[in-house]
Design a protein around this motif. Sequence first.
Motif, mmCIF file in Angstrom:
data_model
loop_
_atom_site.group_PDB
_atom_site.id
_atom_site.type_symbol
_atom_site.label_atom_id
_atom_site.label_comp_id
_atom_site.label_asym_id
_atom_site.label_seq_id
_atom_site.Cartn_x
_atom_site.Cartn_y
_atom_site.Cartn_z
ATOM 1 N N CYS A 17 0.835 -1.197 0.000
ATOM 2 C CA CYS A 17 0.000 0.000 0.000
ATOM 3 C C CYS A 17 0.874 1.252 0.000
ATOM 4 O O CYS A 17 1.818 1.377 0.786
ATOM 5 N N ASP A 18 0.530 2.171 -0.865
ATOM 6 C CA ASP A 18 1.213 3.458 -0.929
ATOM 7 C C ASP A 18 0.982 4.205 0.388
ATOM 8 O O ASP A 18 -0.104 4.132 0.976
ATOM 9 N N SER A 19 1.983 4.906 0.875
ATOM 10 C CA SER A 19 1.875 5.582 2.177
ATOM 11 C C SER A 19 0.761 6.630 2.195
ATOM 12 O O SER A 19 0.090 6.803 3.210
ATOM 13 N N LYS A 20 0.528 7.327 1.083
ATOM 14 C CA LYS A 20 -0.564 8.311 1.030
ATOM 15 C C LYS A 20 -1.921 7.619 1.091
ATOM 16 O O LYS A 20 -2.835 8.091 1.757
ATOM 17 N N VAL A 21 -2.049 6.497 0.403
ATOM 18 C CA VAL A 21 -3.297 5.726 0.429
ATOM 19 C C VAL A 21 -3.520 5.181 1.836
ATOM 20 O O VAL A 21 -4.631 5.237 2.363
ATOM 21 N N HIS A 22 -2.459 4.682 2.453
ATOM 22 C CA HIS A 22 -2.562 4.169 3.821
ATOM 23 C C HIS A 22 -3.057 5.252 4.770
ATOM 24 O O HIS A 22 -3.947 5.009 5.598
ATOM 25 N N HIS A 23 -2.515 6.438 4.652
ATOM 26 C CA HIS A 23 -2.933 7.552 5.504
ATOM 27 C C HIS A 23 -4.408 7.877 5.269
ATOM 28 O O HIS A 23 -5.166 8.078 6.230
ATOM 29 N N THR A 24 -4.830 7.926 4.011
ATOM 30 C CA THR A 24 -6.224 8.220 3.683
ATOM 31 C C THR A 24 -7.154 7.146 4.242
ATOM 32 O O THR A 24 -8.183 7.453 4.853
ATOM 33 N N LEU A 25 -6.804 5.873 4.050
ATOM 34 C CA LEU A 25 -7.621 4.779 4.567
ATOM 35 C C LEU A 25 -7.717 4.817 6.083
ATOM 36 O O LEU A 25 -8.791 4.597 6.657
ATOM 37 N N LYS A 26 -6.618 5.106 6.738
ATOM 38 C CA LYS A 26 -6.611 5.195 8.204
ATOM 39 C C LYS A 26 -7.509 6.334 8.679
ATOM 40 O O LYS A 26 -8.266 6.179 9.645
ATOM 41 N N THR A 27 -7.471 7.450 7.980
ATOM 42 C CA THR A 27 -8.312 8.596 8.324
ATOM 43 C C THR A 27 -9.789 8.251 8.155
ATOM 44 O O THR A 27 -10.609 8.551 9.029
ATOM 45 N N VAL A 28 -10.136 7.610 7.048
ATOM 46 C CA VAL A 28 -11.526 7.206 6.800
ATOM 47 C C VAL A 28 -11.967 6.195 7.854
ATOM 48 O O VAL A 28 -13.066 6.294 8.415
ATOM 49 N N HIS A 29 -11.122 5.221 8.139
ATOM 50 C CA HIS A 29 -11.436 4.204 9.152
ATOM 51 C C HIS A 29 -11.721 4.847 10.495
ATOM 52 O O HIS A 29 -12.727 4.550 11.150
ATOM 53 N N ASP A 30 -10.851 5.737 10.947
ATOM 54 C CA ASP A 30 -11.019 6.393 12.241
ATOM 55 C C ASP A 30 -12.308 7.212 12.282
ATOM 56 O O ASP A 30 -13.033 7.208 13.277
ATOM 57 N N HIS A 31 -12.594 7.911 11.177
ATOM 58 C CA HIS A 31 -13.808 8.733 11.102
ATOM 59 C C HIS A 31 -15.059 7.851 11.177
ATOM 60 O O HIS A 31 -15.991 8.141 11.938
ATOM 61 N N LEU A 32 -15.102 6.768 10.389
ATOM 62 C CA LEU A 32 -16.256 5.865 10.403
ATOM 63 C C LEU A 32 -16.444 5.216 11.769
ATOM 64 O O LEU A 32 -17.565 5.097 12.264
ATOM 65 N N HIS A 33 -15.344 4.800 12.379
ATOM 66 C CA HIS A 33 -15.426 4.169 13.692
ATOM 67 C C HIS A 33 -16.014 5.133 14.719
ATOM 68 O O HIS A 33 -16.919 4.783 15.473
ATOM 69 N N GLN A 34 -15.514 6.357 14.736
ATOM 70 C CA GLN A 34 -16.004 7.363 15.687
ATOM 71 C C GLN A 34 -17.473 7.688 15.413
ATOM 72 O O GLN A 34 -18.281 7.789 16.340
ATOM 73 N N LEU A 35 -17.839 7.830 14.153
ATOM 74 C CA LEU A 35 -19.212 8.138 13.762
ATOM 75 C C LEU A 35 -20.165 7.023 14.209
ATOM 76 O O LEU A 35 -21.209 7.293 14.811
ATOM 77 N N PRO A 94 -22.662 -8.473 11.116
ATOM 78 C CA PRO A 94 -21.384 -7.753 11.130
ATOM 79 C C PRO A 94 -21.073 -7.230 9.729
ATOM 80 O O PRO A 94 -21.180 -7.969 8.748
ATOM 81 N N LEU A 95 -20.736 -5.974 9.629
ATOM 82 C CA LEU A 95 -20.379 -5.357 8.348
ATOM 83 C C LEU A 95 -18.992 -4.722 8.462
ATOM 84 O O LEU A 95 -18.700 -4.040 9.441
ATOM 85 N N VAL A 96 -18.174 -4.921 7.463
ATOM 86 C CA VAL A 96 -16.826 -4.351 7.442
ATOM 87 C C VAL A 96 -16.934 -2.865 7.120
ATOM 88 O O VAL A 96 -17.581 -2.476 6.139
ATOM 89 N N LEU A 97 -16.308 -2.030 7.937
ATOM 90 C CA LEU A 97 -16.413 -0.574 7.742
ATOM 91 C C LEU A 97 -16.005 -0.132 6.343
ATOM 92 O O LEU A 97 -16.637 0.734 5.750
ATOM 93 N N PHE A 98 -14.939 -0.728 5.802
ATOM 94 C CA PHE A 98 -14.459 -0.289 4.495
ATOM 95 C C PHE A 98 -15.372 -0.708 3.356
ATOM 96 O O PHE A 98 -15.179 -0.298 2.237
ATOM 97 N N ASN A 99 -16.364 -1.537 3.635
ATOM 98 C CA ASN A 99 -17.304 -1.963 2.607
ATOM 99 C C ASN A 99 -18.568 -1.095 2.599
ATOM 100 O O ASN A 99 -19.464 -1.311 1.812
ATOM 101 N N LEU A 100 -18.632 -0.103 3.490
ATOM 102 C CA LEU A 100 -19.820 0.728 3.598
ATOM 103 C C LEU A 100 -19.724 1.914 2.654
ATOM 104 O O LEU A 100 -18.726 2.597 2.582
ATOM 105 N N LEU A 101 -20.833 2.135 1.948
ATOM 106 C CA LEU A 101 -20.900 3.253 1.020
ATOM 107 C C LEU A 101 -21.655 4.416 1.651
ATOM 108 O O LEU A 101 -21.290 5.578 1.476
ATOM 109 N N ALA A 102 -22.714 4.089 2.403
ATOM 110 C CA ALA A 102 -23.523 5.135 3.036
ATOM 111 C C ALA A 102 -24.165 4.620 4.295
ATOM 112 O O ALA A 102 -24.528 3.449 4.395
#
Length: 106
Positions: A17-35, A94-102
């Motif tokens: 994984c590219d480091s920029k993509v990793h950072h973006t995915l981590k940011t999205v993951h953290d946001h979805l988890h908190q939400l 159980p649903l995987v966070l990264f598989n959620l669209l909305a």
Amino acid sequence: MSSKTNVQHETTPIYTCDSKVHHTLKTVHDHLHQLCCGHTHRLVKVETMDGDVFEGHIVHCDKSILYIRLSNEGCNRAFFPGPVSPYYNNFVLPLVLFNLLAISLL
């Protein structure tokens, strides 16, 4: 006496994984988890990237998984065969966070 040879296998990654993509995915993951954690016990409609839609209450969000207790709405889905059952209401999906669209509050 047996002789043991130390064989070391080198692995060649087929994907890194590219480091920029990793950072973006981590940011999205953290946001979805908190939400999701902030809306526990709320009635939601969730759409996955595959186009599946589920309605239910958020039960828990742990690491990368969102758990929703399904409502009776839309329970005639292909992967829930058979007649509508009162036990369906107790099914936690159980649903995987990264598989959620909305995720929509209902």
